[in-house]
Design a protein around this motif. Structure first.
Motif, mmCIF file in Angstrom:
data_model
loop_
_atom_site.group_PDB
_atom_site.id
_atom_site.type_symbol
_atom_site.label_atom_id
_atom_site.label_comp_id
_atom_site.label_asym_id
_atom_site.label_seq_id
_atom_site.Cartn_x
_atom_site.Cartn_y
_atom_site.Cartn_z
ATOM 1 N N GLY A 77 -2.705 -3.370 14.284
ATOM 2 C CA GLY A 77 -1.123 -3.711 13.784
ATOM 3 C C GLY A 77 -0.575 -4.582 14.673
ATOM 4 O O GLY A 77 -0.669 -4.625 15.796
ATOM 5 N N ALA B 142 -4.661 3.933 -0.818
ATOM 6 C CA ALA B 142 -5.944 4.240 -0.361
ATOM 7 C C ALA B 142 -6.169 5.728 -0.361
ATOM 8 O O ALA B 142 -7.195 6.131 -0.337
ATOM 9 N N SER C 91 -5.812 6.669 11.705
ATOM 10 C CA SER C 91 -5.190 7.959 12.393
ATOM 11 C C SER C 91 -4.853 8.892 11.341
ATOM 12 O O SER C 91 -4.553 8.342 10.132
ATOM 13 N N ASP D 76 1.458 5.539 -3.971
ATOM 14 C CA ASP D 76 1.578 7.000 -4.362
ATOM 15 C C ASP D 76 2.717 7.625 -3.627
ATOM 16 O O ASP D 76 3.292 8.420 -4.189
ATOM 17 N N GLY E 256 -2.103 1.027 6.461
ATOM 18 C CA GLY E 256 -3.197 1.472 5.903
ATOM 19 C C GLY E 256 -4.367 0.372 5.924
ATOM 20 O O GLY E 256 -5.339 0.376 4.927
ATOM 21 N N LYS E 257 -4.266 -0.687 6.487
ATOM 22 C CA LYS E 257 -5.477 -1.649 6.436
ATOM 23 C C LYS E 257 -6.826 -1.076 6.515
ATOM 24 O O LYS E 257 -7.626 -1.404 5.827
ATOM 25 N N SER E 258 -7.189 -0.372 7.738
ATOM 26 C CA SER E 258 -8.328 0.463 7.760
ATOM 27 C C SER E 258 -8.707 1.276 6.609
ATOM 28 O O SER E 258 -9.732 1.429 6.251
ATOM 29 N N SER E 259 -7.613 2.278 6.084
ATOM 30 C CA SER E 259 -7.895 2.903 5.211
ATOM 31 C C SER E 259 -8.177 2.488 3.914
ATOM 32 O O SER E 259 -9.068 2.719 3.199
ATOM 33 N N ASN F 59 0.897 -1.197 -0.100
ATOM 34 C CA ASN F 59 -0.079 -0.088 -0.062
ATOM 35 C C ASN F 59 0.805 1.348 -0.057
ATOM 36 O O ASN F 59 2.097 1.198 0.094
ATOM 37 N N LYS F 60 0.202 2.340 -0.295
ATOM 38 C CA LYS F 60 0.885 3.532 -0.180
ATOM 39 C C LYS F 60 1.798 3.809 -1.303
ATOM 40 O O LYS F 60 2.738 4.453 -1.375
ATOM 41 N N SER G 89 1.413 -2.008 11.968
ATOM 42 C CA SER G 89 0.622 -0.704 12.389
ATOM 43 C C SER G 89 0.973 0.438 11.571
ATOM 44 O O SER G 89 2.006 0.757 11.182
ATOM 45 N N GLY G 90 -0.112 1.047 11.023
ATOM 46 C CA GLY G 90 0.066 2.084 10.197
ATOM 47 C C GLY G 90 0.267 2.028 8.544
ATOM 48 O O GLY G 90 0.475 2.893 7.854
ATOM 49 N N THR H 190 -4.057 2.244 15.629
ATOM 50 C CA THR H 190 -5.453 2.854 15.701
ATOM 51 C C THR H 190 -6.561 1.782 15.941
ATOM 52 O O THR H 190 -7.492 2.205 16.760
ATOM 53 N N THR H 191 -6.628 0.616 15.147
ATOM 54 C CA THR H 191 -7.607 -0.344 15.430
ATOM 55 C C THR H 191 -7.101 -1.112 16.587
ATOM 56 O O THR H 191 -5.953 -1.585 16.745
HETATM 57 N N1 GTP Z 1 0.168 8.351 1.399
HETATM 58 C C1 GTP Z 1 -0.933 7.443 1.696
HETATM 59 N N2 GTP Z 1 -1.151 7.463 3.039
HETATM 60 C C2 GTP Z 1 -1.978 6.277 3.471
HETATM 61 C C3 GTP Z 1 -2.349 5.431 2.491
HETATM 62 N N3 GTP Z 1 -3.125 4.474 3.397
HETATM 63 C C4 GTP Z 1 -3.211 4.942 4.437
HETATM 64 N N4 GTP Z 1 -2.374 5.962 4.627
HETATM 65 C C5 GTP Z 1 -2.341 6.716 5.863
HETATM 66 O O1 GTP Z 1 -1.492 5.778 6.981
HETATM 67 C C6 GTP Z 1 -1.872 6.277 8.304
HETATM 68 C C7 GTP Z 1 -2.558 4.970 8.763
HETATM 69 O O2 GTP Z 1 -3.609 4.165 8.216
HETATM 70 P P1 GTP Z 1 -4.339 3.443 8.977
HETATM 71 O O3 GTP Z 1 -5.387 2.769 8.162
HETATM 72 O O4 GTP Z 1 -5.026 3.864 10.268
HETATM 73 O O5 GTP Z 1 -3.403 2.056 9.326
HETATM 74 P P2 GTP Z 1 -3.719 0.782 9.809
HETATM 75 O O6 GTP Z 1 -2.969 -0.112 9.146
HETATM 76 O O7 GTP Z 1 -5.213 0.364 10.044
HETATM 77 O O8 GTP Z 1 -3.017 0.888 11.266
HETATM 78 P P3 GTP Z 1 -3.418 0.235 12.659
HETATM 79 O O9 GTP Z 1 -4.844 0.161 12.927
HETATM 80 O O10 GTP Z 1 -2.851 0.892 13.850
HETATM 81 O O11 GTP Z 1 -2.802 -1.281 12.603
HETATM 82 C C8 GTP Z 1 -3.208 7.392 8.154
HETATM 83 O O12 GTP Z 1 -2.702 8.308 8.257
HETATM 84 C C9 GTP Z 1 -3.704 7.048 6.544
HETATM 85 O O13 GTP Z 1 -4.174 8.089 6.116
HETATM 86 C C10 GTP Z 1 -1.948 5.398 1.162
HETATM 87 O O14 GTP Z 1 -2.372 4.536 0.391
HETATM 88 N N5 GTP Z 1 -1.264 6.548 0.884
#
Ligand code: GTP
Ligand code: MG
Ligand code: ZN
Length: 354
Positions: free
Chosen positions: A287, A211, A255, A184, A238-241, A181-182, A235-236, A267-268
């Motif tokens: 995470g 995302a 977050s 971009d 972007g799973k939830s995103s 992910n990310k 964690s971080g 966050t989750t």
């Molecule tokens: N640039 C960019 N940022 C992203 C992308 N996906 C998620 N983010 C950012 O990454 C951060 C973490 O995203 P979450 O979706 O909370 O990550 P998570 O994996 O669910 O984290 P936990 O719940 O802590 O395990 C947030 O600030 C999102 O906005 C992406 O594809 N690109």
């Protein structure tokens, strides 16, 4: 594979019950042990089925496990809060078999809704603590695939963690899918894909997503359709995103970029089973930092680690650990630069950690 695992678990649970008296070693008889095992199994089975006669059972599925044996259960599309029956709590205590997200259960409606029975699991995705007495944490049960979620940056991809996930999934008969992910944020996409080629070459599906701008989302959606998937990873990443992008109504907590540090703020906080509006289910999980495997799976890893799975067929010994044996096809491939040294080092770290 699953059967073998269940058998192992059964043996593990009953070790204490096979109290062989050393003084009477002459009277030691294999049959006695078999009988003893049979008796134990019967007792467990007996306590697994309720003795009550006026049950009004309906099948449901565990969506979330809260504290104090309270679960959210989906029964015919209605979400109910249920407790575990006293009998189940007891089994739970004796065998450490905790109820898990994704479990199919029978709920009794003759009184306040209560979970009476946990139906046999098809599989579980578990991780184990690294300490001496490895504790099992079940991420989810009855699933088809795990979406191993990584990110290009914040946090960076950890390939050793990826290897561990792939092995754990394969051990449980769950398909591993890598989501990078990310995308971009990638400075050099060609280089990134080159780094990931090892997995693609070894028949592991990889999707590159964002995302943020939606890249790769149609491909990911196709993979998720009508399947039970678990999103797991650091964690971080972007799973939830990603889940929110695919189904905004779910509105999962994410977050803010400014809040997030690569140190891993979670966050989750608890795993939750949700339904896709395009068919299928997903589990969003908190995470994790590391993914411990069970010590007893060590030998299995000799033959399922990505790439080594195929190469090991040409090793001289069936149980070759690819560490010090003669005529080892894996070591030969590493020496001839036909297998990446870094992945081999990751393999050695993994088996030596168990
Ligand atoms: N640039 C960019 N940022 C992203 C992308 N996906 C998620 N983010 C950012 O990454 C951060 C973490 O995203 P979450 O979706 O909370 O990550 P998570 O994996 O669910 O984290 P936990 O719940 O802590 O395990 C947030 O600030 C999102 O906005 C992406 O594809 N690109
Ligand atoms: Mg999350
Ligand atoms: Zn070998």
């Amino acid at each position: 594979m699953i059967k073998k695992r269940e058998k192992k678990k059964f043996i593990r649970q009953n070790l204490k019950l096979q109290n062989v008296n050393i003084d009477n070693i002459d009277s030691f008889d294999d049959e006695e042990i078999v009988e003893e095992k049979r008796a134990t199994k019967k007792t467990i089975q007996k306590s697994e089925t309720s003795q009550k006669s006026n049950l009004e059972l309906k099948k449901g599925r565990i969506l979330e496990v809260k504290t104090n044996h309270v679960c959210l259960v989906d029964v015919n599309k209605k979400i109910l809060e249920c407790t575990l029956s006293g009998r189940l709590k007891q089994i739970d205590y004796e065998t450490r078999r905790l109820v898990a997200v994704g479990d199919f259960v029978n709920v009794d409606f003759s009184d306040i809704p209560r979970i009476e029975e946990i139906l046999p699991r098809r599989n579980v995705l578990s991780r184990f603590s690294e300490e001496n007495f490895q504790k099992e944490v079940i991420l989810a049960s009855n699933i088809d695939q795990v979406i191993i979620t990584t990110s290009v940056q914040k946090p960076e991809i950890n390939l050793s963690l990826l290897d561990r996930y792939i092995c754990a999934a394969r051990i449980s008969g769950i398909i591993p899918i890598i989501c990078v992910n990310k995308i971009d944020l990638a400075e050099d996409e060609v280089e990134l894909k080159k780094q990931m080629r090892f997995y693609a070459d070894n028949d592991i599906q990889i999707v590159y997503t964002s995302a943020e701008d939606g890249t790769g989302m149609p491909d990911l959606k196709k993979l998720l359709m009508n399947k039970n998937s678990v999103f797991s990873g650091h964690s971080g990443t972007g799973k939830s995103s990603i889940i929110n992008f695919l189904q905004p109504e779910l509105n999962l907590r994410v977050s803010e970029v400014s809040d997030f540090t690569s140190k891993g703020m979670h966050t989750t906080t608890s795993a939750r089973l949700l339904e896709w509006d395009f068919g299928g289910y997903l589990v969003d999980t908190p995470g994790i930092k590391t993914f411990g495997l069970h010590r007893e799976e060590k030998i299995g890893i000799y033959r399922i680690f990505p790439g080594i799975d195929v190469l090991s067929q040409d090793c001289k010994f069936l149980d070759c650990s690819h560490e010090h044996e003669l005529d080892c096809a894996v070591k030969k491939a590493v020496e001839n630069n036909e297998f990446p040294g870094e992945r081999y080092q990751s393999y050695l770290r993994l088996i030596n950690s168990l």
